[in-house]
Design an enzyme around this catalytic site. Sequence first.
Site, mmCIF file in Angstrom:
data_model
loop_
_atom_site.group_PDB
_atom_site.id
_atom_site.type_symbol
_atom_site.label_atom_id
_atom_site.label_comp_id
_atom_site.label_asym_id
_atom_site.label_seq_id
_atom_site.Cartn_x
_atom_site.Cartn_y
_atom_site.Cartn_z
ATOM 1 N N ARG A 68 -17.585 -2.477 -3.274
ATOM 2 C CA ARG A 68 -17.133 -1.909 -4.443
ATOM 3 C C ARG A 68 -16.834 -3.051 -5.772
ATOM 4 N NH1 ARG A 68 -10.602 -1.400 -3.739
ATOM 5 N NH2 ARG A 68 -9.980 -3.605 -3.076
ATOM 6 N N HIS A 81 -13.303 5.868 -0.134
ATOM 7 C CA HIS A 81 -11.852 5.640 -0.523
ATOM 8 C C HIS A 81 -11.551 6.667 -1.404
ATOM 9 C CE1 HIS A 81 -8.128 4.135 -1.510
ATOM 10 N NE2 HIS A 81 -8.181 2.820 -1.052
ATOM 11 N N GLU A 84 -9.499 9.425 2.865
ATOM 12 C CA GLU A 84 -10.446 8.578 3.203
ATOM 13 C C GLU A 84 -11.291 8.674 4.637
ATOM 14 O OE1 GLU A 84 -9.036 4.450 2.198
ATOM 15 O OE2 GLU A 84 -7.512 5.426 1.272
HETATM 16 O O1 LIG Z 1 -5.514 -2.043 -3.743
HETATM 17 P P1 LIG Z 1 -6.585 -1.712 -3.029
HETATM 18 O O2 LIG Z 1 -7.527 -3.135 -2.458
HETATM 19 O O3 LIG Z 1 -7.701 -0.726 -3.779
HETATM 20 O O4 LIG Z 1 -6.449 -0.970 -1.651
HETATM 21 C C1 LIG Z 1 -5.488 0.169 -1.890
HETATM 22 C C2 LIG Z 1 -5.090 0.569 -0.539
HETATM 23 O O5 LIG Z 1 -6.175 1.238 0.201
HETATM 24 C C3 LIG Z 1 -6.065 1.904 1.237
HETATM 25 O O6 LIG Z 1 -7.159 2.343 1.838
HETATM 26 C C4 LIG Z 1 -5.242 1.221 2.454
HETATM 27 O O7 LIG Z 1 -5.060 1.775 3.645
HETATM 28 C C5 LIG Z 1 -4.064 0.286 1.669
HETATM 29 O O8 LIG Z 1 -3.824 -0.696 2.883
HETATM 30 C C6 LIG Z 1 -4.269 -0.285 0.394
HETATM 31 O O9 LIG Z 1 -3.435 -0.809 -0.139
#
Ligand SMILES: O=P(O)(O)OC[C@H]1O[C@@H](O)[C@H](O)[C@@H](O)[C@@H]1O
Length: 486
Positions: free
Chosen positions: A101, A179, A283
């Site tokens: 990403r 995600h 997700e």
């Molecule tokens: O802030 P990031 O790195 O994008 O992650 C966001 C969240 O993404 C989710 O998919 C995780 O399960 C969480 O634990 C995490 O906090």
Amino acid sequence: MATASWPPTPRSPRPQAPSVERAKGPSGLDKVVLREARGFSAEVHLYGGQVTSWKNDRGDELLFVSSKATFKPPKAIRGGIPICFPQFGTHGILEKHGFARNRFWAIDDNPPPFPTSTAAKAFVDLILKTSEEDLKIWPHSFEFRLRVALGPGGDLALTSRIRNTNTDGRPFSFTFAYHTYFSVSDISEVRIEGLETLDYIDCLRGKERSTEQGDAIVFESEVDKIYLDAPAKIAIIDHEKKRTFVLRKDGLPDAVLWNPWDKRTKNMQDFGDEEYKHMLCVEPAAVEKPITLKPGEEWKGKMDLSAVPSSYCSGQLDPNKRDTEVTNDPNLGKICRGILQKINGASPSPSPPPPVASGGGASLGRRPAGTHLLRQIRRIPPRLQDPTFSFAAELDNRLPKPRRKHPMAGAADPPHNTASFRHRRAPRQVTGARGGATERPPRPASVAVSWRSSTFDFSAHPALASNHELFPVPFHVRTAQVQIVN
Ligand SMILES: O=P(O)(O)OC[C@H]1O[C@@H](O)[C@H](O)[C@@H](O)[C@@H]1O
């Protein structure tokens, strides 16, 4: 420089041909804009290979992107559909969610053919390959091909193909997630269908393993769970917007639910304080069992998204499994009667005893529509419990607001109120492998009940046609559907 002009161009009365264009996004990042004939669109940033917009034919944005998203590498873009690879979350030694990403992907002009052709004409193929820099942190050579396709009906499909291109004969393993940040009206109006009885890893409780007890999945606080072996279809029902996202996944056994809620949000620079109310991440993922590829092997993981008008009925999910259970369950009549009695028993005003129809539909007779009533029932009175089943009513008290006027048969969006009940069977004595008696915990099952307050013939509604098979009789005024999900 953004390509969008202001004021916005009015929608063309004539359908445009599907198109794929390159453009610049915020901070000058390259993006590809996909448009479909009826006005659907999607945008994909080359940075992250990340979908950052998906709009319906009315121009409504269906994905959440934070107003504080920076669009400045090396930070990942907050929102849309980040790709988590080669690691999901903190399940490994790499940085959270891996590095895909935070990399610039390239357009793949000549991708290997897809085994199945797609109806979509608006699509883009991206590719990410191992770089010298990445070999230092993840010593494996790979080719990651991503196709993002916008279907003629506005569905968005992401297909990932990951190949091990190691030349030293070594396999590699990875975890993965799409995600997906969905845009929702208000998180407290959202309910998920499809995950109710699954095992999950709770990331807020030291990755402890638990089982959902069959209650409706609604949101009242921070959530960060990895549901294991989730079904291929999950529904995200937004009562307020009267919209349901249907997520279909393939090759991705798990499903993550995430909402940071208010406290965690405060520590996130690229997330507005109140924005947690308007997003939910669901997700599709492969986390618990990492994918392993030998050199030359390829893995494929797909996610399809569609947005349909509510309401979306429980019975439509996983029809192969649930429909059979519902129609064949010998206890159905008893459970229907039990629920109806309990509802009537808890009614603030007397009402005639409801007749119970056979075959899965149970009429609520002349009762008023159930919304206000459901809100009042918090627990089933103990006197109504029987020795075999005890119902704990965990009602979704965030039911859609009652409509002042609702359409009758032929309506695309009938009034639909749902509630989920949990019933537990009494603990069973079973014989353990070595002959000793072991007591198993009660087996949870959920009973979903939906009320309709208008005459409604499912066969008139293509979107709900599968329910017509489940409940072959036409629905009449104030009916309840009861189904058991084991
Ligand atoms: O802030 P990031 O790195 O994008 O992650 C966001 C969240 O993404 C989710 O998919 C995780 O399960 C969480 O634990 C995490 O906090």
